[in-house]
Write an enzyme that holds these catalytic residues in place. Structure first.
Site, mmCIF file in Angstrom:
data_model
loop_
_atom_site.group_PDB
_atom_site.id
_atom_site.type_symbol
_atom_site.label_atom_id
_atom_site.label_comp_id
_atom_site.label_asym_id
_atom_site.label_seq_id
_atom_site.Cartn_x
_atom_site.Cartn_y
_atom_site.Cartn_z
ATOM 1 N N ASP A 20 -21.322 -10.239 -5.791
ATOM 2 C CA ASP A 20 -21.681 -10.588 -4.422
ATOM 3 C C ASP A 20 -21.098 -11.960 -4.090
ATOM 4 O OD1 ASP A 20 -22.782 -10.271 -1.950
ATOM 5 O OD2 ASP A 20 -24.840 -10.678 -2.554
ATOM 6 N N MET A 72 -2.538 -14.524 -6.066
ATOM 7 C CA MET A 72 -1.485 -14.475 -5.055
ATOM 8 C C MET A 72 -2.043 -14.557 -3.639
ATOM 9 S SD MET A 72 1.199 -11.678 -6.620
ATOM 10 C CE MET A 72 -0.018 -10.493 -7.217
ATOM 11 N N LYS A 89 -13.662 -19.877 -3.308
ATOM 12 C CA LYS A 89 -12.438 -19.108 -3.088
ATOM 13 C C LYS A 89 -11.965 -19.294 -1.643
ATOM 14 C CE LYS A 89 -12.455 -15.035 -5.210
ATOM 15 N NZ LYS A 89 -12.859 -13.676 -5.686
ATOM 16 N N ALA A 135 -9.819 -23.227 -10.896
ATOM 17 C CA ALA A 135 -10.561 -22.394 -11.844
ATOM 18 C C ALA A 135 -9.636 -21.866 -12.933
ATOM 19 C CB ALA A 135 -11.229 -21.238 -11.113
ATOM 20 N N PRO A 136 -10.144 -21.732 -14.166
ATOM 21 C CA PRO A 136 -9.329 -21.172 -15.253
ATOM 22 C C PRO A 136 -8.888 -19.746 -14.926
ATOM 23 C CG PRO A 136 -11.360 -22.158 -16.098
ATOM 24 C CD PRO A 136 -11.498 -22.101 -14.610
ATOM 25 N N GLY A 137 -7.781 -19.345 -15.517
ATOM 26 C CA GLY A 137 -7.273 -17.990 -15.307
ATOM 27 C C GLY A 137 -5.920 -18.005 -14.629
ATOM 28 N N ILE A 138 -5.352 -16.833 -14.442
ATOM 29 C CA ILE A 138 -4.056 -16.705 -13.785
ATOM 30 C C ILE A 138 -4.223 -16.952 -12.290
ATOM 31 C CG2 ILE A 138 -2.164 -15.111 -13.258
ATOM 32 C CD1 ILE A 138 -2.809 -13.691 -15.910
ATOM 33 N N ARG A 139 -3.389 -17.810 -11.739
ATOM 34 C CA ARG A 139 -3.491 -18.158 -10.323
ATOM 35 C C ARG A 139 -3.278 -16.916 -9.451
ATOM 36 N NH1 ARG A 139 0.002 -23.199 -8.710
ATOM 37 N NH2 ARG A 139 -1.558 -24.147 -10.094
#
Length: 574
Positions: free
Chosen positions: A371, A321, A336, A315-319
């Site tokens: 949700d 942790m 997720k 998914a786009p965005g900062i990976r």
């Protein structure tokens, strides 16, 4: 296994579902009394209790079945016959669609989420699409303005089952007519009429009247949130008549409504006209049938997958942790997976992360927390996974993956609504859009805090922007109750050298939070800092947070509005 046992098992499962939904309706039917008594803590507890009912009754049925079968294993042919008998029980059953989901849940509990095939489960419904039984009484009532809209609305409000006094019914009706006249015009309004749901929709501290405004040019939502004054008198706070407004009210980041729905499929179909952007899964979710919503969500995923040539990608965005997040480029959900090992600064376990997600499921999400649906043994075809994502999955979550040759099985994952990460959104917008986003972010923090939720990690990357421009929190691994946090002011430095030291000159204990530090990462961007200081500078003060904690400890439950403050009648017309 003796013949005839299959029918007994099928009947036992359906009777178990009957018991579960009966309790579901019983808890729901208490919503009016809780509202009238202004027992807001009971409202919150009832919401949690109703969520737990489903899994509790699945467990009861599983124990019954183990007794019936004496704990003996059952072969594939036996299970197929059970499903065939169960299917034959459904054509005349009023809640067939959720009964199928209940069957699936019992099967998954019995067999640890293994062998999840269409032959064994109701992956897709056994019944014709959108098939309904005869409804004993209409879901809604029509009102026509034969004697004008004031008279019509007086009849609508007088028909409500609420037993409390109204603060000023004539004033509220005047405001509604004024809004409708401004929205439709006098001529269109004269040719329009209302269809109003027989049951009120209860959530938080409001009772919602839900209806349809049927005009010459089409059907619009008609939503009236009914609140109480401190003296226990009723008033209508606003009138919402656009599909965008209705979509936010029924949004995926809000708690489920308590609405008495003995025929949920019929109610979902009735709502569909005023919520055209909502999927079937989202509509069932909104009325509290969250486990069947999970079934429908999975069906929507399968239908999309069958009709696309896409591969799963990160998914786009900062990976993250803690979580590995992937998606299909054109699909509006993300998947997720909890990583096998977390970054060193994340001192927590996978069990803690799952507990945080369960907390969000049960808590009042106040329109600010997405949700999720939780899945076990989720099967993916390897051909649908991009090489880069496959490498990442094996690198970050290998312990949760079983290789079946052409497929992989992910032991546990969450599916959540896909949003634009706020950090990416802020990079792409300017002017009023930037200002709106910062205002929304601060409002999200405030509303979460007022609902006794502290996000923990408040970085922009942990929030998303919905298609309506709302900012929603979606990274829950550091979430906790506000009352568990110790909000502190940073002590004054003892010496000038203290401020230059690499270590703080003051002690820090677990649970300590220093709001002054938020400024360092929230205001670093020169485009954002001045806006944040203008609108949300109080978030950097420990006394602001401590004051909220005191209100929570005193038992105060804040009002939650699913619309902008400027839309409230008390702001708009006074």
């Amino acid at each position: 296994m003796p013949r005839g046992l299959e029918l007994l098992i099928a009947q036992t499962i359906l009777q178990g579902f009957d018991a579960q939904y009966g309790r579901f309706l019983e808890v729901t039917s208490g919503a009016q009394q809780r509202f009238e008594q202004a027992d807001w803590h009971a409202v919150q507890q009832a919401m949690k209790n109703r969520i737990h009912l489903y899994d509790h009754h699945v467990g009861l049925v599983v124990e019954q079945l183990r007794c019936i079968t004496n704990g003996q294993s059952t072969d594939a042919a036996f299970l197929l016959r059970v499903k065939e008998h169960y299917t034959r029980l459904l054509p005349d059953y009023p809640r067939f669609e959720i009964a199928e989901s209940f069957f699936n849940s019992v099967y998954c509990r019995l067999f640890d989420h293994r062998s999840l095939t269409p032959e064994r489960l109701f992956i897709f419904s056994s019944q014709p699409e959108r098939r309904f039984r005869t409804i004993p009484r209409p879901l809604a009532k029509d009102f026509h303005p034969d004697h004008g809209w004031e008279s019509l609305l007086m009849r609508v409000i007088s028909d409500l089952p609420l037993r409390l006094r109204w603060q000023n019914k004539s004033r509220d009706i005047h405001y509604i007519v004024r809004h409708l006249t401004e929205t439709l015009g006098t001529d269109n309004l004269a040719e329009s009429h209302l269809q109003v749901a027989n049951e009120l929709f209860y959530r938080n501290k409001a009772a919602w009247l839900v209806g349809k405004l049927i005009t010459p040019s089409g059907t619009l939502p008609f939503l009236l949130p009914i609140h109480q004054t401190d003296d226990g008198e009723l008033f209508i706070d606003t009138c919402l008549t656009t599909t965008a407004e209705a979509s936010i009210v029924f949004g995926f980041a809000r708690s489920y409504f308590m609405v008495y729905a003995p025929l949920p499929a019929a109610l979902v179909e009735w709502l569909r006209e005023i919520l055209p952007g909502k999927t079937t899964a989202e509509l069932y979710m909104a009325i509290g049938c969250q486990k069947h919503a999970k079934t429908e969500s999975y069906r929507e995923y399968l239908v999309y997958l069958q009709g696309c040539n896409e591969q799963f990608i990160e998914a786009p965005g900062i990976r993250g942790m803690v979580m590995l997040v992937f998606t299909l480029p054109g699909f509006d959900r993300v998947f997720k997976v909890i990583k096998d090992r977390f970054a060193p600064q994340k001192e927590m376990s996978a069990a803690h992360v799952r507990a945080c997600y369960q907390l969000v499921k049960e808590h009042d999400r106040v329109g600010r927390m997405a949700d999720t649906q939780e899945f076990e043994n989720f099967v993916l075809e390897k051909r649908h996974i991009s090489p880069a994502l496959m490498e990442l999955l094996l690198q970050e979550a290998a312990e949760k993956i079983t290789d079946l040759g052409e497929q992989i099985v992910i032991r546990h994952l969450y599916i959540e609504r896909r949003m634009v990460p706020l950090n990416i959104w802020l990079e792409q917008v300017e002017g009023q859009q930037l200002r709106d986003a910062i205002e929304e972010y601060g409002n999200a923090i405030r509303q979460l805090a007022a609902a006794n939720i502290f996000p923990g990690d408040m970085l922009f990357k942990n929030f998303g922007v919905t298609r309506h421009g709302r900012v929603v929190f979606y990274d829950y691994d550091e979430i906790c109750y506000m009352t568990e946090v110790n909000f502190r002011d940073i002590p004054l430095p003892r010496y000038p050298e203290d401020e230059l030291a690499s270590e703080p000159w003051y002690s820090v204990s677990p649970g300590d939070v220093f709001p002054e530090e938020f400024r360092h990462w929230l205001c670093a961007d020169p485009r954002i800092g001045p806006l944040f200081e203008e609108m949300h500078a109080d978030l950097f003060r420990a006394d602001y947070w401590r004051a909220l904690q005191n209100r929570i400890r005193e038992g105060h439950v804040e009002d939650v509005y699913a619309y902008r403050r400027r839309q409230r009648f008390s702001v708009r017309f006074v």
